[in-house]
Structure formats: C-alpha cells, structure tokens
Design an enzyme around this catalytic site. Sequence first.
Site, PDB file in Angstrom:
ATOM      1  N   ASP A   6       1.032  -0.956   0.276  1.00 31.74           N
ATOM      2  CA  ASP A   6      -0.166  -0.278   0.167  1.00 31.74           C
ATOM      3  C   ASP A   6       1.006   0.898   0.000  1.00 31.74           C
ATOM      4  OD1 ASP A   6      -2.593   1.765   0.356  1.00 31.74           O
ATOM      5  OD2 ASP A   6      -2.030   1.796   2.389  1.00 31.74           O
ATOM      6  N   GLU A  18       3.596  -7.909   7.108  1.00 34.20           N
ATOM      7  CA  GLU A  18       2.121  -8.672   7.082  1.00 34.20           C
ATOM      8  C   GLU A  18       2.253  -9.641   6.147  1.00 34.20           C
ATOM      9  OE1 GLU A  18      -0.561  -5.730   6.022  1.00 34.20           O
ATOM     10  OE2 GLU A  18      -1.042  -4.907   8.396  1.00 34.20           O
ATOM     11  N   ASN A  75      -0.331  -5.507  13.806  1.00 29.15           N
ATOM     12  CA  ASN A  75      -0.861  -4.226  12.733  1.00 29.15           C
ATOM     13  C   ASN A  75      -2.662  -4.675  13.037  1.00 29.15           C
ATOM     14  OD1 ASN A  75       1.330  -3.779  12.019  1.00 29.15           O
ATOM     15  ND2 ASN A  75       0.841  -4.444   9.947  1.00 29.15           N
ATOM     16  N   TYR A  95      -6.868  -3.103  12.816  1.00 33.81           N
ATOM     17  CA  TYR A  95      -7.540  -2.400  12.503  1.00 33.81           C
ATOM     18  C   TYR A  95      -9.187  -2.481  12.390  1.00 33.81           C
ATOM     19  CZ  TYR A  95      -3.926  -0.355   9.537  1.00 33.81           C
ATOM     20  OH  TYR A  95      -2.898  -0.139   9.177  1.00 33.81           O
ATOM     21  N   TYR A 128     -11.083  -0.828   9.197  1.00 32.03           N
ATOM     22  CA  TYR A 128     -11.395  -2.112   8.187  1.00 32.03           C
ATOM     23  C   TYR A 128     -12.139  -3.361   8.332  1.00 32.03           C
ATOM     24  CZ  TYR A 128      -7.084  -0.283   5.442  1.00 32.03           C
ATOM     25  OH  TYR A 128      -5.653   0.307   4.922  1.00 32.03           O
ATOM     26  N   GLU A 187       0.561  -1.008  13.860  1.00 36.35           N
ATOM     27  CA  GLU A 187      -0.270  -0.283  13.144  1.00 36.35           C
ATOM     28  C   GLU A 187      -1.322  -0.448  13.915  1.00 36.35           C
ATOM     29  OE1 GLU A 187      -1.098  -1.148   8.978  1.00 36.35           O
ATOM     30  OE2 GLU A 187       1.688  -1.096   8.590  1.00 36.35           O
ATOM     31  N   TRP A 204      -0.612   4.087  12.891  1.00 35.11           N
ATOM     32  CA  TRP A 204      -0.526   4.487  11.143  1.00 35.11           C
ATOM     33  C   TRP A 204      -1.362   5.257  10.826  1.00 35.11           C
ATOM     34  CZ3 TRP A 204       2.945   1.985   8.867  1.00 35.11           C
ATOM     35  CH2 TRP A 204       3.325   2.313   7.279  1.00 35.11           C
ATOM     36  N   LYS A 255      -4.633   8.043   6.599  1.00 33.24           N
ATOM     37  CA  LYS A 255      -4.239   7.744   8.135  1.00 33.24           C
ATOM     38  C   LYS A 255      -3.417   8.337   8.608  1.00 33.24           C
ATOM     39  CE  LYS A 255      -6.217   3.407   7.164  1.00 33.24           C
ATOM     40  NZ  LYS A 255      -5.370   3.068   5.807  1.00 33.24           N
TER      41      LYS A 255
END
Length: 605
Positions: free
Chosen positions: A167, A418, A472, A474, A478, A512, A557, A576
């Site tokens: 990304d 990741e 990480n 979210y 997400y 993250e 992040w 972000k």
Amino acid sequence: MLNYSMLYPRETVSRRVVSMDGMWKFCLDEKSAGENEKWQEGIPGKEMIPVPASFQDFYTEKDIREYAGDFWYEKDMFVPGEWSGKQVLLRFGAATHRAVVFVNGTKVAEHEGGFLPFCADVTEVVRYNAYNKVVVKVNNELTVTNIPCGQTVTLPTGKKMCKPYFDFFNYSGLQRSVWLTALPKESVFDIETVNELCGSDAKVSYTVKTTGDHPVTVELLDEEGQKVASCEGKEGVLEVKNARLWKVRDAYLYQMVVRIMDEDEILDEYTQEIGIRTVEVKGTSILLNGEPVYLRGFGKHEDSDIVGRGFNIGVMKRDFELMKWIGANSFRTSHYPYSEEIYQMADREGFLIIDEVPAVGLFESLMNFMEASTGKATAFFEKETTPVLLQAHLRAVEEMITRDKNHPSVVAWSLLNEPETTSDAAVPYFKEVFDRARELDPQKRPRTFALVMNSTPDKCKCYNFSDIIALNRYFGWYVSGGYDISTAEVLFRKEMDAWKALNLNKPFIFTEYGADTLGSEHKLPSVMWSQEYQAEYLKMNNEVFDSYDFIKGEQIWNFADFQTTEGIMRVNGNKKGVFTRQRQPKDIAYKLKERWESLPLGYKN
Ligand code: CKU
C-alpha cells in the site's frame, strides 16, 4: 559476507568523499534497448533530473509517473589525480529496485533490492585527473522473486504497469545520495560493537575487520572529544568508567576512532559514532539499559511532495521536530530500511527504531490491506519461486543488519510486514529469516514481524518466532467501522483475550492501528473519514491498549498521509496520517500529544 563495506562514507585523515548529488542526465528505456544501443557509454537526449529523488512526481505526463521498466541516469565525475594508488569507490545509498552501474562503458556493479546501499570498486576503470562517465541502468518492475513483492503486467496499449502487493506508491530511481570515495589500499571494512553495563561503568566489546594485516588501534572519545578508553587489536574491550548511557530522548554519543597503523604511520582511520546502551526483552518487558520502556510513536514512510521517496533533508528535520512535539519516542521504518541520515538523527535525538527489511507484499493480493482484514488467506510461500524470494530476503536482511547494527537507535529488527502466516509453508521460510537475523546481529536485538489482521492467535503459525509480538490491527476501520465501532471493540477485546490466554510471556506492541481521515473534513456527529471519527477511533483503541498489561507499545499508522497507487480505496493516497503530507497536524495530533506526554516511560511495568 558482503564484498563491499557498508560503513557510511566519512572523511578522515586517510579518506576522501565527494558528493555526486545534483542534476543527472535521465532517460526512459521503454523497449529495454539501451544496452544494445550502447547507452552504457552515454545515454541519449538532454533531459536532466535531480538525485536524490524519485523520478515520478516531477513530470506532467501520467505515462512517466506510472512508468514501469528500465530507465537510465548519467553523470560525469572528476577523479582527482592524487587519488591514483588509492581504492576508488562509487557508493549508491539506494537504487530502486535494481541497478547496473557502468563507468566509462565498463560494467562495475549490479545490485538487486531498492532500499540498501551498494558500492562499485572503480579503481581500475577510472581515468585519473580526468572526467569519467558514470551511467546507471535502473529498473523498477515488481516481481514475486524480490522484495517488496508485486507484479508487472502489460496493458492492451503495450505499456507495462506495476501492481504492488503493498500500500505505497512504487516510487523509484536514485532516491538516496551517491558518493565517490577514496580509501587507502588497506582500510577498515566493518566494525561491530556490543555493550555491557557493569554498575556505573560499561564495557564495549568490538570487532574490526580490515582488508589487510596491519595492527589496529581503537580510541573512544566522549562528546567533549576527551579520550575515555583505548584498546589495541582487531578485537578488544573498551572499558568505560562512569559511562554516559544512551537513553530514550536523552542520547549520548561517543566517537570510536579506529586506526590501522604501520608503526607510527596511520594507514587508515575511520570514526564510528556509538551509543552505550543495552536492549533486551524479559518476560513481557522491553528493557533499555535494564529499564522498561513503553513505545509510543509511528509507522512512517519516506514520502513527501515532489521528491516522492527521495531522501529529503528538510522533511527529515521537520518529522523529528513533530515527533518530539507530540511526545513520541519511537518509530518503525515501515516498510523498508530508510536513508542512513535518518538513523543518525535518531541516534542524536534518542529515538528508538524498529528497523524493517523491505519484506512487504508477501501475501498475494492487490488490496491485501482489505482482504487480509476480511480473512482471505493465500498460500504465498508454496510458490515454485519461493526459494528465489527467500534468497533475496536473506540478502536484504544481511545488508540491513550490516548497515545498521551500530546505531544505538536501532532496538529491534522487523523481518517481515504482514506476510501470510497461516500455511505450513510459511514456517520454514520464517525460520531461515529469523535465524539469519540472530546470527548476523552482534547485539542480538529482539526480532519481530508485523502480524496482519488474519494472523490471529488460533491461525497464525509463526508468531513464536517473534521476540516482540507486533500487531497491525484495524478494528473500527477495516472491521466494523463507524456506528458499528462498539462491535469493533468487542471483537478487538475478544482477540486480545485470546492472545492473553496463550500466556506467551512476551511483550506485545501495536505496529499499526489507524483510520483514514481527510484533513479537510469535519462532521458532527462523526462519520468515517472525518477528524471527529479519527478521535473516536483513537479513544476506543487506547482503551483496549490500556486494558492489557502485556501491551508495551503503540505505533499509530501513519505519521503522515502518503502516496499510494490510485484506486477506490484511497483518496489520492492513504490518509491515515496524524499529520498531513505537508506535515501539518490533524486534530488527532493534539489528542495523541496529550496522551503520550502523560504516559510514563516505563508504563505498565
Ligand atoms: C495499512 C491489513 C493492514 C495492512 N497495513 C499495511 C500498510 O502498508 C497499509 O498502508 C495497512 C493501511 O492503511 O491499510
């Protein structure tokens, strides 16, 4: 072992350094015809471009910004006559992602991997007291046999296009400084140090590698330039009375002066900056000089307007000032080793670095940030080409550790970001990478890798390799974002309870967590993408962090908004950032400042 020295270029009584930064000739090579057309002897056209910089964001044509393939640089360099009899080296801070270097038409070096330095020995090919032509063929295509991973496709137009499995924008070129250096024939090649604290004193054990057999002496100077210890031999121990330790946000640096002697004559001298500190993991604690630290800071990128991923000395300075202002004490060099000058600044400012190798995209997906979050799994390590990838990965680990091992700021190695971790094939791959890092690092720093959302306690087969478990996560972005954030919290706590139940007795950190936020957007009540939502997201995440004693750090992040590939998931880049891409604060920056300034250094210990 590497066949060139990774030591940062420095001038001393025996060494000369000339910067090759500035304007270079530049040319794209869509048909990869350059070598056949003898471009190694001189490239066509008159186009000029700055080095260091990514080439992408200077031009107004989309075909150039999105260009995938070979492209060439050229510059004349003057080699002084008094350098004849010395070893003359050309050193590239980085060439992304691979390069072949020619001097006066002769190939002098080839390097794969876009984020670490390499040298070309040009002693025999240069003309002394004359101008010489340096030509570099660079290529920026993405593959699954080198890191970072991705693919390069051919469009119906016949043009190639890079499809990253990661990304961030595939910026490329000569993104770091280029130097021409002259060393004596017998020179210092490598230096290693290991610190040990004994009450108020310290022992610095060192090993020096040289290219010859003459004896070595070492002196340690304090910040006033006073000699505080000395030793003879290629291996030895510097005994430092009342050592001033290198501490978090309170750095103290010694100069280690290494000399190769021939009787009274200095054959070579190199000065290595070091900080005296230890780092280790004990139970769930991260200890610096035996004292617990709680990490607060960022995942970052080398990314800014116009120069892209090119080293930008002004942006570096601003970033450190912002990190100090906000009360951060650490960052991860996501997702590749950064320019060497950034580590030097972190050494000076007392920031802790988790140094990451460019092993990102080891999860086959063009939108892995989405798909991994929703549970998609791929058997990434079962490809036929995996052994080739592994070799490139191990090589990058070797180059990174060799380059960065003497920085006091580097307190951990992040060996993958990741990756796929749920298949059996991942396990032997991880083992090789983790073993190699342990073997290469004289200081045996903790090793880690960043676990993607679907590397859950029940499915991940690789977390045990890590000395520090880095997540990480979210939840609230997400997964169950917006009004559904209460569900996100439930799911988040459920996962953390499951980690807790494993009783790993290791520190956990968040490498993250974050929510895309437009610097321009306000909404009451909040919606996702607004500054208000970023604050709610932060609050929920912080409450979860604060509920578990084994969580020993938070790196949000991202430090700043950054450029990515265009697409429906990104509004001209990933937003972000706590700061905008122009390094101005979003509202959340003030909230983080409040929190981080109030957390004690040894929080939860
Ligand atoms: C970030 C599943 C999380 C992947 N992580 C990697 C990083 O490079 C991305 O920018 C997520 C994001 O913002 O999605």
